[in-house]
Design an enzyme around this catalytic site. Sequence first.
Site, short mmCIF file in Angstrom:
data_model
loop_
_atom_site.label_atom_id
_atom_site.label_comp_id
_atom_site.label_asym_id
_atom_site.label_seq_id
_atom_site.Cartn_x
_atom_site.Cartn_y
_atom_site.Cartn_z
N ASP A 35 -24.67 72.01 122.63
CA ASP A 35 -24.11 72.52 121.36
C ASP A 35 -24.81 71.92 120.15
O ASP A 35 -24.33 72.07 119.03
CB ASP A 35 -22.61 72.18 121.29
CG ASP A 35 -21.80 73.05 122.23
OD1 ASP A 35 -22.30 74.13 122.63
OD2 ASP A 35 -20.68 72.65 122.58
N HIS A 239 -51.91 61.44 116.91
CA HIS A 239 -50.53 61.86 116.64
C HIS A 239 -49.54 61.22 117.63
O HIS A 239 -48.67 61.87 118.19
CB HIS A 239 -50.41 63.39 116.66
CG HIS A 239 -51.06 64.03 115.47
ND1 HIS A 239 -51.44 65.34 115.43
CD2 HIS A 239 -51.42 63.52 114.27
CE1 HIS A 239 -52.01 65.61 114.26
NE2 HIS A 239 -52.01 64.51 113.54
N ASP A 267 -46.94 61.27 102.50
CA ASP A 267 -47.69 61.10 103.75
C ASP A 267 -48.58 59.87 103.60
O ASP A 267 -49.67 59.96 103.04
CB ASP A 267 -48.51 62.37 103.99
CG ASP A 267 -49.30 62.34 105.28
OD1 ASP A 267 -49.10 61.41 106.08
OD2 ASP A 267 -50.13 63.25 105.48
N HIS A 357 -48.84 69.30 105.62
CA HIS A 357 -50.15 69.96 105.57
C HIS A 357 -49.89 71.22 104.75
O HIS A 357 -49.49 72.25 105.28
CB HIS A 357 -50.66 70.31 106.96
CG HIS A 357 -51.00 69.08 107.78
ND1 HIS A 357 -51.38 69.13 109.08
CD2 HIS A 357 -51.00 67.76 107.45
CE1 HIS A 357 -51.62 67.89 109.53
NE2 HIS A 357 -51.37 67.05 108.55
N GLU A 380 -57.46 60.05 103.72
CA GLU A 380 -57.04 59.30 104.91
C GLU A 380 -58.14 59.08 105.94
O GLU A 380 -58.04 59.53 107.08
CB GLU A 380 -55.85 59.99 105.57
CG GLU A 380 -56.02 61.48 105.84
CD GLU A 380 -54.81 62.06 106.58
OE1 GLU A 380 -54.44 61.50 107.62
OE2 GLU A 380 -54.25 63.07 106.11
N TYR A 384 -61.49 54.80 115.03
CA TYR A 384 -60.77 54.69 116.31
C TYR A 384 -61.83 54.38 117.37
O TYR A 384 -62.65 55.24 117.69
CB TYR A 384 -60.03 56.00 116.62
CG TYR A 384 -59.29 56.53 115.39
CD1 TYR A 384 -58.01 56.09 115.09
CD2 TYR A 384 -59.92 57.42 114.50
CE1 TYR A 384 -57.35 56.53 113.94
CE2 TYR A 384 -59.28 57.86 113.35
CZ TYR A 384 -58.00 57.42 113.08
OH TYR A 384 -57.35 57.85 111.94
N ARG A 401 -56.28 53.49 110.09
CA ARG A 401 -56.30 54.60 109.11
C ARG A 401 -55.63 54.09 107.85
O ARG A 401 -54.65 53.33 107.92
CB ARG A 401 -55.59 55.84 109.68
CG ARG A 401 -55.58 57.02 108.74
CD ARG A 401 -55.25 58.36 109.43
NE ARG A 401 -53.92 58.46 109.99
CZ ARG A 401 -53.64 58.38 111.28
NH1 ARG A 401 -54.60 58.20 112.16
NH2 ARG A 401 -52.40 58.47 111.71
#
Length: 435
Positions: A35, A239, A267, A357, A380, A384, A401
Amino acid sequence: MNKDLFIRRRRGVMQLMGDGIAIIPTNNEQHRNGDAYFRFRPDSDFHYLTNFNEPEAVAVLIPNREEGEYILFCRDRDPLREQWDGKRVGVENAVKEYDADEAYSIDQLEEVLPKLLENKSKVFTLTGRHPDFDMSIIEWINEIKSRARSGVHAPTETADLAYILHELRLIKLSDEIKVMRKAAKLSALAHKNAMQASKPGMWEYEFQAVIESTFLAGGSPAPAYNSIVASGANACILHYIENNQQTNDGDLMLIDAGAEMDCYASDITRTFPINGKFNPAQRALYELVLKAQLAAIEQVKPGKLWTDYHDAAVDVLVEGLVELGLIKETKEESLKSKSYTRFYMHRTGHWLGMDVHDVGDYKVEDEWRVLEPGMALTVEPGLYIPADDDIEPRWHLIGIRIEDDVVVTKDGNEVLSSGVPKDPDEIERLMQEAA
Ligand code: GLY
Ligand code: MN
Ligand code: MN
């Protein structure tokens, strides 16, 4: 936000529509499980034009219609449902409080909307956004066509309202920048709180709790997107949202999180040492990303191309990666072969606004967009580093980052998210203050 702003927006869109009719539905409530439903968030385009934040609503704009240009379909008042689920605006208040010229129950949509479509030549919709609703519009048009012998004519042209609306949304007015400033300020505070709460052994979700409790306490109903709280190697997953690992002494923490306020996103990403002190390899890479970010921000000003700030960041990153021995080609060779994408595989930013975005074309007639005052974007860059055999182990699995929210101004830019430090010494100082 000021009510007049929504009136001005509707007027602006109608001026660009020429003749015709625009039909804009909002989002549906999304079922979660059992529910339970996901927290409702209106469709950004619908909210932009209406300031109306309930599900089951459709806005219709018909420029130059004598009886009124703005028609809103919404839920009826319902004392029983309101007892369970909360207040509803209702048809009467849609006119009084939301400036609709006419309002109807959403239950009358099938009866009233086809009549509004009659004898209009052009229909504007958000093509593809709500495919079931697109089908309904086609059925209504077909139904009018079937009555052609009675003298009515059906629209012959359909157009995507997004082309008009998203050009308008791309340029933020001062009221919008004010809200974005507020959202970024709150997010900056949240990132500072996370840095100050940091201790080795804390779990990623505990950092997330610090971030999101700051959002809530500051009046933001929800994050603008799922918070990325990535320690150590997890920072190399762009992400990563599991946020369920215990942190280790000596690792970095990358947090990419932003509060939403009044349907506007922030952001921000910051990367900091969990124990309060960067080790030499972490610091070398961090300083390189920061240098790239500062060089990119320099390029955010009127007259520059949308691609200039990405190119500036890549230029600095590649030069630094060659110096550090991570790239074994020359800078020129790496730029040409794009071998640097092994360490930097995303673009340096995106438009920012009601959607994280945000909407707006990046190319206009095959040319990259030229930056103009009022455009808001993120800057940004990151690095990595994979744990590959040809890479010295000291660099392995470091992910960094640094992301800020920037608005183009008349003569340069404003960094909305400057409330949280990014200089490595300042970060260490801030963290030591709390220790
Ligand atoms: N948080 C998503 C992004 O930075 O684009
Ligand atoms: Mn971003
Ligand atoms: Mn982000």
